[in-house]
Design a protein around this motif. Structure first.
Motif, PDB file in Angstrom:
ATOM      1  N   VAL A 452       0.865  -1.182   0.000  1.00 37.00           N
ATOM      2  CA  VAL A 452       0.000   0.000   0.000  1.00 37.00           C
ATOM      3  C   VAL A 452       0.896   1.224   0.000  1.00 37.00           C
ATOM      4  CG1 VAL A 452      -1.797   1.282   1.184  1.00 37.00           C
ATOM      5  CG2 VAL A 452      -1.822  -1.219   1.249  1.00 37.00           C
ATOM      6  N   CYS A 453       0.729   2.061  -1.000  1.00 34.24           N
ATOM      7  CA  CYS A 453       1.556   3.263  -1.109  1.00 34.24           C
ATOM      8  C   CYS A 453       0.917   4.391  -0.301  1.00 34.24           C
ATOM      9  CB  CYS A 453       1.683   3.668  -2.574  1.00 34.24           C
ATOM     10  SG  CYS A 453       2.796   5.060  -2.837  1.00 34.24           S
ATOM     11  N   PRO A 454       1.680   5.078   0.538  1.00 38.13           N
ATOM     12  CA  PRO A 454       1.098   6.160   1.358  1.00 38.13           C
ATOM     13  C   PRO A 454       0.515   7.271   0.479  1.00 38.13           C
ATOM     14  CG  PRO A 454       3.289   5.562   2.137  1.00 38.13           C
ATOM     15  CD  PRO A 454       3.113   4.875   0.832  1.00 38.13           C
ATOM     16  N   ILE A 455      -0.721   7.617   0.757  1.00 40.15           N
ATOM     17  CA  ILE A 455      -1.380   8.663  -0.032  1.00 40.15           C
ATOM     18  C   ILE A 455      -0.797  10.037   0.266  1.00 40.15           C
ATOM     19  CG2 ILE A 455      -3.206   9.043   1.631  1.00 40.15           C
ATOM     20  CD1 ILE A 455      -5.117   9.472  -0.701  1.00 40.15           C
ATOM     21  N   GLU A 456      -0.146  10.173   1.430  1.00 36.20           N
ATOM     22  CA  GLU A 456       0.429  11.474   1.791  1.00 36.20           C
ATOM     23  C   GLU A 456       1.491  11.916   0.799  1.00 36.20           C
ATOM     24  OE1 GLU A 456       0.201   8.917   3.804  1.00 36.20           O
ATOM     25  OE2 GLU A 456      -1.482   9.545   5.100  1.00 36.20           O
ATOM     26  N   LEU A 457       2.100  10.988   0.110  1.00 35.69           N
ATOM     27  CA  LEU A 457       3.159  11.343  -0.829  1.00 35.69           C
ATOM     28  C   LEU A 457       2.615  12.035  -2.076  1.00 35.69           C
ATOM     29  CD1 LEU A 457       5.331   8.090  -0.664  1.00 35.69           C
ATOM     30  CD2 LEU A 457       5.687  10.226   0.558  1.00 35.69           C
ATOM     31  N   ILE A 458       1.441  11.649  -2.513  1.00 34.87           N
ATOM     32  CA  ILE A 458       0.920  12.168  -3.777  1.00 34.87           C
ATOM     33  C   ILE A 458      -0.169  13.214  -3.573  1.00 34.87           C
ATOM     34  CG2 ILE A 458      -0.978  10.530  -4.151  1.00 34.87           C
ATOM     35  CD1 ILE A 458       1.711  11.644  -6.712  1.00 34.87           C
ATOM     36  N   GLY A 485       0.695  10.881 -13.600  1.00 35.06           N
ATOM     37  CA  GLY A 485       0.915   9.742 -14.477  1.00 35.06           C
ATOM     38  C   GLY A 485       2.229   9.049 -14.183  1.00 35.06           C
ATOM     39  N   ASN A 486       3.273   9.812 -13.896  1.00 35.49           N
ATOM     40  CA  ASN A 486       4.562   9.208 -13.526  1.00 35.49           C
ATOM     41  C   ASN A 486       4.451   8.422 -12.220  1.00 35.49           C
ATOM     42  OD1 ASN A 486       5.960  10.042 -15.756  1.00 35.49           O
ATOM     43  ND2 ASN A 486       7.218  11.544 -14.712  1.00 35.49           N
ATOM     44  N   ALA A 487       3.752   9.008 -11.246  1.00 34.70           N
ATOM     45  CA  ALA A 487       3.646   8.360  -9.933  1.00 34.70           C
ATOM     46  C   ALA A 487       2.836   7.076 -10.012  1.00 34.70           C
ATOM     47  CB  ALA A 487       3.030   9.324  -8.924  1.00 34.70           C
ATOM     48  N   GLY A 488       1.771   7.088 -10.802  1.00 35.63           N
ATOM     49  CA  GLY A 488       0.958   5.892 -10.956  1.00 35.63           C
ATOM     50  C   GLY A 488       0.254   5.449  -9.686  1.00 35.63           C
ATOM     51  N   HIS A 489      -0.061   6.399  -8.797  1.00 39.23           N
ATOM     52  CA  HIS A 489      -0.737   6.056  -7.547  1.00 39.23           C
ATOM     53  C   HIS A 489      -2.221   5.812  -7.824  1.00 39.23           C
ATOM     54  CE1 HIS A 489      -2.033   6.204  -3.383  1.00 39.23           C
ATOM     55  NE2 HIS A 489      -0.761   6.194  -3.012  1.00 39.23           N
ATOM     56  N   PRO A 490      -2.781   4.720  -7.318  1.00 38.18           N
ATOM     57  CA  PRO A 490      -4.192   4.418  -7.619  1.00 38.18           C
ATOM     58  C   PRO A 490      -5.164   5.514  -7.180  1.00 38.18           C
ATOM     59  CG  PRO A 490      -3.101   2.476  -6.738  1.00 38.18           C
ATOM     60  CD  PRO A 490      -2.130   3.613  -6.588  1.00 38.18           C
ATOM     61  N   THR A 491      -4.850   6.236  -6.116  1.00 37.78           N
ATOM     62  CA  THR A 491      -5.773   7.287  -5.668  1.00 37.78           C
ATOM     63  C   THR A 491      -5.796   8.485  -6.609  1.00 37.78           C
ATOM     64  OG1 THR A 491      -4.049   8.307  -4.295  1.00 37.78           O
ATOM     65  CG2 THR A 491      -5.438   6.635  -3.269  1.00 37.78           C
ATOM     66  N   SER A 492      -4.858   8.528  -7.550  1.00 41.06           N
ATOM     67  CA  SER A 492      -4.844   9.635  -8.512  1.00 41.06           C
ATOM     68  C   SER A 492      -5.900   9.466  -9.594  1.00 41.06           C
ATOM     69  CB  SER A 492      -3.466   9.748  -9.166  1.00 41.06           C
ATOM     70  OG  SER A 492      -2.468  10.016  -8.224  1.00 41.06           O
ATOM     71  N   LEU A 493      -6.555   8.314  -9.615  1.00 43.83           N
ATOM     72  CA  LEU A 493      -7.559   8.091 -10.653  1.00 43.83           C
ATOM     73  C   LEU A 493      -8.695   9.101 -10.549  1.00 43.83           C
ATOM     74  CD1 LEU A 493      -8.688   6.414 -12.967  1.00 43.83           C
ATOM     75  CD2 LEU A 493      -9.687   4.862 -11.276  1.00 43.83           C
ATOM     76  N   LYS A 494      -9.125   9.391  -9.332  1.00 43.07           N
ATOM     77  CA  LYS A 494     -10.252  10.316  -9.166  1.00 43.07           C
ATOM     78  C   LYS A 494      -9.919  11.724  -9.634  1.00 43.07           C
ATOM     79  CE  LYS A 494     -13.712  11.777  -5.795  1.00 43.07           C
ATOM     80  NZ  LYS A 494     -14.185  11.647  -4.385  1.00 43.07           N
ATOM     81  N   PRO A 495      -8.809  12.337  -9.201  1.00 37.58           N
ATOM     82  CA  PRO A 495      -8.514  13.695  -9.698  1.00 37.58           C
ATOM     83  C   PRO A 495      -8.256  13.731 -11.202  1.00 37.58           C
ATOM     84  CG  PRO A 495      -6.719  12.872  -8.307  1.00 37.58           C
ATOM     85  CD  PRO A 495      -7.855  11.935  -8.139  1.00 37.58           C
ATOM     86  N   ASN A 524       0.239   4.179 -16.228  1.00 39.54           N
ATOM     87  CA  ASN A 524       1.030   3.674 -15.099  1.00 39.54           C
ATOM     88  C   ASN A 524       0.139   3.214 -13.947  1.00 39.54           C
ATOM     89  OD1 ASN A 524       3.574   3.866 -16.189  1.00 39.54           O
ATOM     90  ND2 ASN A 524       3.963   5.919 -15.409  1.00 39.54           N
ATOM     91  N   ILE A 525      -1.019   3.848 -13.778  1.00 37.39           N
ATOM     92  CA  ILE A 525      -1.966   3.364 -12.769  1.00 37.39           C
ATOM     93  C   ILE A 525      -2.485   1.991 -13.171  1.00 37.39           C
ATOM     94  CG2 ILE A 525      -4.114   3.888 -11.549  1.00 37.39           C
ATOM     95  CD1 ILE A 525      -3.657   6.826 -12.140  1.00 37.39           C
ATOM     96  N   ALA A 526      -2.633   1.776 -14.474  1.00 40.00           N
ATOM     97  CA  ALA A 526      -3.161   0.494 -14.955  1.00 40.00           C
ATOM     98  C   ALA A 526      -2.245  -0.669 -14.609  1.00 40.00           C
ATOM     99  CB  ALA A 526      -3.367   0.562 -16.469  1.00 40.00           C
ATOM    100  N   LYS A 527      -0.955  -0.413 -14.438  1.00 37.80           N
ATOM    101  CA  LYS A 527      -0.043  -1.505 -14.074  1.00 37.80           C
ATOM    102  C   LYS A 527      -0.306  -2.023 -12.674  1.00 37.80           C
ATOM    103  CE  LYS A 527       3.628   0.211 -17.105  1.00 37.80           C
ATOM    104  NZ  LYS A 527       4.992   0.774 -17.205  1.00 37.80           N
ATOM    105  N   LYS A 528      -0.895  -1.164 -11.821  1.00 38.03           N
ATOM    106  CA  LYS A 528      -1.180  -1.570 -10.441  1.00 38.03           C
ATOM    107  C   LYS A 528      -2.648  -1.937 -10.257  1.00 38.03           C
ATOM    108  CE  LYS A 528       2.485   1.484  -8.784  1.00 38.03           C
ATOM    109  NZ  LYS A 528       2.831   2.677  -7.989  1.00 38.03           N
ATOM    110  N   GLU A 529      -3.531  -1.207 -10.906  1.00 42.10           N
ATOM    111  CA  GLU A 529      -4.967  -1.449 -10.761  1.00 42.10           C
ATOM    112  C   GLU A 529      -5.606  -1.561 -12.151  1.00 42.10           C
ATOM    113  OE1 GLU A 529      -6.540  -2.086  -8.092  1.00 42.10           O
ATOM    114  OE2 GLU A 529      -5.023  -1.582  -6.607  1.00 42.10           O
ATOM    115  N   PRO A 530      -5.373  -2.666 -12.844  1.00 40.79           N
ATOM    116  CA  PRO A 530      -5.894  -2.765 -14.216  1.00 40.79           C
ATOM    117  C   PRO A 530      -7.416  -2.749 -14.288  1.00 40.79           C
ATOM    118  CG  PRO A 530      -4.944  -4.858 -13.488  1.00 40.79           C
ATOM    119  CD  PRO A 530      -4.585  -3.843 -12.462  1.00 40.79           C
TER     120      PRO A 530
END
Length: 1680
Positions: A452-458, A485-495, A524-530
């Motif tokens: 689980v990647c910390p959301i505080e980073l992104i 897009g570089n970070a590829g954090h799944p929580t970035s999908l909403k914004p 890059n998000i798709a690699k973690k949450e396809p």
């Protein structure tokens, strides 16, 4: 009762078995003998291995309940480096002594029920020693169950929590318990492993299922003895094997074997006394990573004075890499990186302050610091830039390297975050972009191994994106989307989805390029949450209201998620009903290209796509190149697990010449992992319009107001968005975007201003002055290209490492000096250079050294024991060149002078070694080749070359003769290596050099003939270049002379005409020619000026090929077309006499091996000609029809090629050469080798002659090429070569003409004699062409001219060609070859309407790609080539075609008057042009004023608009305004729009976007199915019946006259498509039926008022019915 209970309790306790946990009784010290051996290498014996052994006594004593002490006594360390098992272990005495104190220090650990708990030890014990002790405690880890003998569990150990199998048996006789446990290291819940450099790779789970690259297992065997309160471990043996292969397992694997032994010796009473120090909690049984993370496995450095050692390495690099890279430079660079990693930040400060003012040292430091990969590198750059000690260029370079090389952790991420807020960074857009993109990269690397990647980073980036959206800052929105897009954090999908056009109007208002960037950021998000991305991508793809480009980008994202079969099939069903051909073509091509994928990672997608394309229509595969395409190509070798792939996405939206965007990506597959190495994307939105649109076209208020007034009547018209002129580009490296740029007009203007500014001019003057004074420059660039590491602990607690390093250093030494004659003054101008003789002397020595290391084994800060494969590349190619340029004299000369060349200009050496070294005795470092020298049997092979002399061409040929030395008589012993040692050499006498290639290999393929064993050993490849002995070359020269002095430069005199004339005057030759060649008179051959017989009439006995007559006709007969008997026409291309027929047959057989079919069958086949027409030469037709004045003026037909040639065979007798080129090598003995080329131009005769001659005095080889432009329609050339140009010859004729009614061009090649080698290769090519002929080609056997080839191209239309290829035995036809662009046939002939060259070129380019709409015989053909009958209303204008953007560059209106004649009105720039018929003429009015036909052409005074007659009508040309041509005559019209206007037009002619399925689009954007309804929707309605336009109609929604039952409910229906109706007070006099769509409302609902009917246009269609539309109206006098 109590007694009974007590008795039962006692009986129950007595029945319980004894405790099975290992027991160490209090007050006793248990002594064990411990040994651990680690070996790395190939599994076979007889090969070298590297290893490490630990030997010691282990004392264990219980200190308290569940707490124990452990101490090592008499520890010893050994290393192994030699041939296993023959060689012995070597004690490492110095290292043992250095670590003895730590090894013998007791430690405390918790131990209960066979499970090791917390571990305590003094602080000064290093992690390396602690891990050794953990390896011992790992043996004590036993989870014994009382009720089961065989069971599995996930057991904790030094290597993590892994799957463990227990098997317990009991030897009752010996009173022993035998326990075996096996740990599967490939099935661990928590595996202790550290990966570095693998963050950008994507693991292929399917690849690893079939064949794992890394496997490991550990077997434990225990002999246990029951004790009073537990069990006693008498003996424990551990055997662990970890194997690795970069290939599949069947191709071999190297292994790391670990053996441990723990044997019980005795029990002592002496206690274990802890030392006087605080025992700290040092973790648990799990392995502890330490200094090995920073320790490279390639070298071991003992750091005593880091500052002095760094200075020493820097001095070595700077000193030894000046003119040539030292072979050890890459290794020294790695040493510098290692030292900088171990240095404190204060040491970095000291080093920088010492060397920052010395440029060479400064550059080495700035290249090495980012490669250290530590947070200190980021801190260093941040602080030095803040202190203004680094330039912007240095910071940019260092930051890009840091973002990808620095290890991502919380410290480095905070440093990047702080760096982004630094004022210096914020103020510089480039640095700001690099830092923010790098922040996303850092987050991505940090989270790659976290569940689980910390959301505080992104979250900070997400908040910045939200703020940018509120401020509508497009640049910031784009930047932050790319960061997410570089970070590829799944929580970035909403914004990200909030700025996609699926979330309300706010997102829709953003530019489309922002939407495109947001979609691509999902990958890059798709690699973690396809699954999450699949839902969004499919939603975007199915939204048909989106721009096609966005839907195609969603398709790219969807397939990168590797969808399952069901989703791909659903996608195919969507495509099956897709109306947009761009989207359908793109998706189909993407699916089809994926079906051909062989990569294991795409196996499931390939299978799904293979099923999906069977659902779709194969017609999509035939879509032209105008439509969007996706291409994927890959190569994958499953046994080697190696491959590469390339993908290209060509996205178009309006079938224009330039695509809207192009994305290209390369992927590499290695060892079961995939990485997107490089990706480049380019968007050309608006670029084509900028290049071709008139730059002077500005918004004209009057024009726009006038056009808006006209289209105001179309109340439902929705303007297309104006495409902002823009080009953008981005680049990704390993899936991370590192840079992007949006190019708009402001940036272009800024770049032009800088380029033309005084600073650039001053810079140029400074550079020229520096060259005149002489410049010497040395440059070196190091790079750590690869650092990939995997560290994992062994059972013994010693770390095992797998790593790959690549380090390279490139250098160049450049010396340049310029001199001018005469010398320039102090303050010279650039124009003065054009009047001087400039001499430029350049000496350059580029060199490169590259080292690659692959390592497997033990790597610690104290000792290294590894299997090392090392590859070295060294190359240097020096050059010394002198160039001279004299513009006044027209002379350019370049000389290559001799330079000192090293023995090897390029060499590659690969070797596999067993390596051991320890920090306390670095001098004892030992290397052993993996294949021992003793078993290598020498086998020497030498390749000698035969010497070749004379010509340059011959000197470059390599001898294929191989001579082997005798093999020694000694019998070869077994085993022997697979050994090869070869040397290939070639001598080039013309340039005085001898080149050799040496290849040598000694590998282990004799053991197993597989890939890994072939790589193991020693290999070398070298290229050497040496001067040829006794053939010294002073220099090589290339000289070009233009102008009258070219003749003076010719070295060898050429007098070609005399040699030929002497030969022709020989009586014997004349008689022979008369006998062999009928028609020859006075040594010349009768030839035709218009036929190709002259082409084949070359001075030879066989020169008359087919058209000469057997009769004794006069030589003045220029046509020579008569033939024997009645075959005058059909035999024009065949020989007519028996002798010539036999010669033809023989020549066919010799060159093309003619078919053995009988001549009769050939004749029958040839009669069935596919093409019935004969080629009619324009050249001949002009000659027969032209007047004498024209003939004398053109001179084209009056003189044939042969006549012109015979007048002056060698132009050098009368004319100086136009220019000359001399290429020569000057030897020390002043002999000259090389070639000279002279070009002569005879302008009056339109003749060009080229003579190429060998400069050698004893060589008369020449090549003579003669070309004559006989007319505008025919060009003939003769090419002869060989001795005095008389051995071989060909005639080449190119001419235009007609084939039937179609224009055609023909190229013919005829010959007399060709070289045998040429014939041989021509036959192979000839046969292969016919074997691989594409589909749709018609092949016929035919009897054509024996020594002639011809290719005829027929333009059957502007977009189709027919090809006819004739050989001596066959005729091949390719009919109806479709072209992506139109051929401007008339314009090519010189009928362009503009005079200036730039305007002509612009016109032709626009014409080639223009879209055309036409009307003829009541049928209208749209831009997309869709036809329909246009039932036009009388006296009402319809919008024929217009610019539908807000710019309104043009508008074309059409109407039919009361006598049903067409009128056209063109609104463009500031003028109105009316075109209409009157009697038999076409009337032209400009702004209401009639222009007589005699005054045409009309040229607009300011804009590039022209009106001129064309054929029977009038044409309006305005290509730079987007309107290429409007043509009008009495019976037809056509409109052509420029390519860059495609997709931006609207009206009756459509959008010109290639979307034929969406052709009938009304002004409201609705696509109707009725052509009549569509045409009527573009009528400009009248406001009242008193309008001067005489239009008496309006568009309105009509009610269906009959009630309708919809879904069981009575309803009244209203049309949602406008219907033409007469105005109030008018009645129809002409009507037509039209099918329109209706929307129905319940009958009990409130009726809709007439003024509110327009609101119906946005409703859905419930049914389609006929309605009556009015075409002509008559009004009463009282109409409103």
């Amino acid at each position: 009762m109590r007694a009974v209970v007590l008795a039962l309790a006692l009986a129950f306790v007595a029945a319980q078995p004894h405790n099975l946990a290992p027991e160490f009784a209090p007050s006793k010290t248990y002594v064990y003998k411990y040994e651990a051996l680690l070996l790395s290498g190939l599994p076979e014996e007889g090969l070298a291995k590297a290893g490490l052994k630990i030997k010691s006594k282990v004392l264990i004593r219980a200190e308290a309940e569940n707490t124990y002490m452990m101490k090592l006594e008499e520890p010893e360390l050994f290393e192994y480096n030699g041939v296993w098992p023959k060689d012995n272990l070597t004690p490492v005495t110095k290292l043992t002594t250095a670590l003895a104190a730590q090894l013998t220090t007791p430690i405390r650990f918790e131990y209960a029920n066979g499970v090791v708990g917390k571990v305590f030890a003094p602080e000064d014990i290093t992690p390396f020693v602690m891990n050794i002790k953990r390896g011992i405690m790992n043996i004590l880890q036993l989870n014994i169950k009382k009720t089961q003998n065989v069971y599995e569990l996930q057991e904790a150990g030094a290597q993590g929590v892994c799957k463990t199998l227990y098997a317990i048996t009991e030897d009752e006789k010996a009173d022993r318990i035998l326990l075996t446990k096996t740990r599967d290291l490939n099935h661990c819940q928590e595996r202790i492993v550290k990966d570095m450099g693998l963050a950008y790779t994507e693991k292929c789970s399917k690849c690893q299922q079939e064949s794992k690259n890394l496997r490991g297992a550990t077997a434990y065997n225990y002999i246990l003895k029951p004790a009073s309160h537990g069990i006693l471990i008498l003996e424990a043996a551990v055997n662990e094997l970890i194997q690795f292969s970069p290939f599949s397992e069947r191709n071999g694997a190297a292994q790391m074997q670990t053996k441990q032994s723990l044997v019980f010796l005795e029990v002592q009473k002496a206690p274990i006394v802890p030392i006087q120090a605080q025992y700290l909690h040092r973790g648990s049984l799990e392995y502890e990573f330490s200094s090995e993370l920073l320790q490279t496995p390639i070298q071991l450095i003992k750091i005593t004075n880091v500052h002095a050692q760094i200075a020493e390495v820097l001095n070595h690099l700077v000193t030894h890499d000046v003119e040539r890279v030292h072979e050890d430079a890459p290794l020294k660079f790695l040493e510098l990186i290692q030292l900088l990693r171990d240095a404190r930040y204060e040491d970095l400060e000291t080093i920088w302050s010492q060397y920052k003012t010395r440029p060479v040292y400064r550059q080495w430091i700035l290249d090495a610091i980012p490669a250290t990969g530590t947070p200190a590198a980021l801190r260093f750059i941040k602080e030095k830039f803040a202190a203004d000690e680094l330039t912007v260029a240095e910071v940019a370079q260092a930051l890009v390297a840091c973002m990808h090389m620095v290890t991502a952790n919380t410290e480095s991420i905070k440093l990047v975050e702080a760096l982004a807020m630094t004022q210096n960074i914020v103020q510089n857009p480039i640095l700001r972009e690099i830092v923010f993109l790098g922040y996303g990269t850092m987050v991505s690397k940090y989270c790659v191994d976290l569940p689980v990647c910390p959301i505080e980073l992104i979250r900070p980036i997400q908040e910045l994106l939200a703020e940018a959206v509120v401020r509508d800052e497009i640049r910031d929105i784009t930047l932050f989307v790319k960061v997410l897009g570089n970070a590829g954090h799944p929580t970035s999908l909403k914004p990200i989805t909030k700025i996609l056009p699926i979330h309300g109007t706010a997102a829709t208002a953003l530019p489309m390029r922002v939407h495109a960037d947001a979609i691509m950021a999902l990958r890059n998000i798709a690699k973690k949450e396809p699954r999450m991305i699949q839902e969004v991508a499919l939603q975007l793809y199915m939204d048909k209201s989106l721009h096609p480009e966005l839907r195609m980008l969603a398709c790219i994202v969807l397939f990168e998620t590797r969808p399952a079969m069901g989703l791909v099939t659903s996608l195919a069903n969507i495509v099956k009903e897709e109306q947009n051909l761009q989207v359908a073509s793109f998706t189909y091509s993407h699916m089809k290209s994926l079906t051909r994928s062989t990569a294991a990672i795409h196996a499931s997608v390939a299978a799904a796509c293979n099923v999906a394309i069977k659902i779709l229509s194969p017609r999509l595969d035939r879509a032209s190149l105008r439509f969007s395409k996706a291409v994927h190509m890959d190569f994958y070798n499953s046994p080697l697990m190696l491959g590469a792939a390339a993908s290209a996405f060509y996205i178009n939206d309006a079938a224009t010449l330039l695509p809207r965007s192009v994305v290209a990506k390369t992927t590499a597959y290695l060892s079961g992992a995939a990485a997107d190495v490089l990706e480049v994307g380019v968007r050309t939105e608006g670029l084509q319009e900028v290049l071709l649109k008139d730059p002077t076209l500005i918004d004209n208020a009057d024009r726009i107001t006038k056009m808006k007034r006209v289209i105001k009547a179309l109340s439902q018209l929705r303007s297309l968005p104006t495409s902002t002129p823009l080009a953008s580009v981005y680049i990704k490296f390993f899936g991370q975007e590192i840079a992007f740029a949006n190019i708009d007009k402001a940036i272009i203007d800024q770049a032009i201003a800088i380029a033309t500014g005084p600073s650039v001019k001053n810079l140029g003057m400074d550079a020229i002055k520096a060259l005149l004074s002489g410049v010497s420059y040395n440059y070196a660039k190091p790079i750590l290209a690869t650092e990939v590491r995997r560290i994992l602990p062994t059972a013994a607690g010693i770390p095992m490492e797998l790593s790959l390093y690549t380090s390279a250093v490139a250098a160049a030494s450049v010396k340049v000096r310029a001199t001018t004659t005469p010398a320039l003054q102090e303050n010279f101008h650039l124009s003065h250079l054009l009047k001087t003789d400039i001499r430029l002397e350049t000496e350059i020595k580029p060199s490169i050294a590259t080292n690659t290391f692959a390592v497997m084994g033990v790597n610690t800060a104290f000792i290294q024991s590894t299997l090392l494969s090392r590859a070295k590349l060294n190359s240097i190619v020096p050059a010394k060149i002198v160039a001279r340029l004299d513009i006044n004299e027209g002379n350019f000369k370049i000389e290559a002078l001799p330079v000192a060349v090293p023995e090897e200009i390029a060499a590659v050496h690969v070797e596999t070694l067993a390596v051991t070294r320890n920090i306390e005795d670095l001098a004892a470092e030992k290397f052993t080749p993996i294949i021992p020298t003793k078993i290598m049997e020498p086998i020497s092979r030498e390749i000698l070359t035969s010497k070749r002399t004379s010509s340059l061409a011959a000197s470059l040929e390599t001898s294929s003769e191989i001579v082997r030395e005798e093999v020694k008589a000694a019998k070869i012993r077994f085993p022997k290596t697979a050994r090869l040692n070869k040397k290939y050499c070639a001598k080039a006498y013309a340039i005085g050099l001898k080149g050799c290639i040496k290849v040598a290999t000694y590998n282990a393929a004799f053991i197993r003939d597989i890939a890994l064993y072939k790589l193991a050993g020693r290999h070398s490849f070298a290229i050497t270049v040496k001067p040829v002995e006794s053939e010294a070359i002073e220099r090589l020269e290339l000289e070009i002379q233009v102008g009258p002095k070219a003749a003076e430069k010719l070295v060898k005199e050429i007098n070609l005409s005399q040699e030929i004339e002497v030969e022709e005057r020989t009586p014997i030759m004349t008689k022979l020619k008369k006998m062999l060649v009928p028609g020859v008179r006075n040594g010349s051959l009768s030839s035709s000026s218009s036929s190709s017989s002259s082409s084949r009439s070359i001075v030879s006995s066989n020169s008359s090929s087919s058209r000469s007559s057997v009769s004794s006709r006069s030589s003045s007969s220029s046509s020579s077309r008569s033939s024997v008997s009645s075959r005058s026409s059909s035999s024009s291309s065949r020989s007519v006499t028996t002798s010539t027929r036999s010669k033809s047959a023989s020549s066919i057989a010799s060159l093309f091996s003619a078919s053995s079919s009988s001549s009769r069958s050939i004749v029958q086949l040839s009669k069935k000609r596919t093409y019935p027409h004969k080629f009619q030469r324009t050249h001949k037709c002009l000659f027969l029809t032209a007047t004498s004045a024209i003939v004398s003026k053109s001179r084209s037909s009056a003189a044939s090629f042969q006549t012109i040639y015979n007048k002056n065979k060698y132009l050098g007798n009368d004319l100086p050469p136009t220019f000359a080129v001399i290429v020569r090598a000057i030897r020390a003995d002043q002999k000259v080798f090389g070639y000279e080329l002279a070009v002569y131009l005879d302008k009056p005769e339109s003749r060009l002659q080229i003579i190429l001659a060998n400069l050698a005095a004893d060589d008369n080889w020449k090549l003579c090429a003669d070309g004559v432009v006989l007319s505008m329609h025919k060009v003939t050339a003769k090419v002869a070569w060989g001795a005095e140009c008389k051995q071989y010859d060909t005639m080449i004729t190119a001419e235009t003409g007609l084939l039937g009614p179609s224009p055609a061009a023909r190229l013919r090649v005829a010959w007399n004699e060709l070289p045998s080698a040429f014939k041989r290769y021509a036959k192979k090519v000839y046969d292969s062409i016919y074997d691989y002929m594409p589909a749709g080609v018609i092949k016929e056997k035919d009897e054509n001219s024996a020594k002639q080839l011809s290719l005829t191209v027929v333009a059957t239309s502007e977009k189709t060609l027919d090809l006819i290829w004739k050989t001596p035995t066959r005729t091949v036809y390719k009919m109806a070859l479709h072209l992506p662009l139109a051929l401007p046939l008339e314009e090519i002939k010189g009928l362009t309407p503009f005079d200036e060259v730039a305007d002509k070129i612009n016109f032709l380019v626009t014409k080639a790609a223009a879209a055309e709409c036409s009307f003829e015989r009541e049928t209208l053909t749209t831009f997309n080539n869709r036809r329909y009958r246009n039932e036009m209303p009388l006296s009402c204008y319809q919008v024929l075609a217009q610019d539908c953007t807000d710019e309104l560059k043009f508008m074309v209106l059409l109407k039919k008057d009361h006598i049903e004649q067409n009128h056209i009105n063109v609104k463009i720039a500031d003028i109105d042009i009316d075109l209409y018929p009157k009697n038999s003429d076409v009337i032209v009015k400009v702004n209401g004023m009639e222009i007589p036909i005699s005054n045409l052409p009309y040229q607009h005074p300011t804009a590039k608009i022209q009106i001129r007659p064309k054929g029977e009508g009038i044409s309006v040309f305005a290509p730079s305004h987007g309107l290429h041509e409007v043509y009008f005559d009495k019976n037809s019209w056509k409109v052509q729009v420029a390519d860059w206007m495609k997709g931006q037009t609207c009206g009756l002619c459509g959008k010109a976007d290639g979307e034929v399925r969406q052709e009938y689009r009304t002004p409201s954007g609705r696509v109707t199915k009725s052509a009549v309804s569509y045409a009527h929707s573009w009528v400009l309605p009248a406001q009242s019946c008193r309008d001067t336009t005489e239009c008496r109609m309006k568009l309105e929604s009509v009610q269906l006259e009959r009630p309708v039952n919809i879904h069981g409910q009575e309803s009244r229906c209203y049309s949602v498509e406008p219907v033409l109706r007469c105005l109030p007070g008018c009645f129809p006099v002409k009507t037509t039926s039209v099918f329109v769509g209706y929307h129905c409302l319940p009958i009990d609902s409130a009726p809709i008022r007439p003024e509110s009917l327009s609101s119906m246009y946005d409703n859905s269609v419930d049914l389609r019915e006929k309605a009556e539309a009015h075409l002509a109206c008559s009004c009463t006098a009282q109409c409103a």
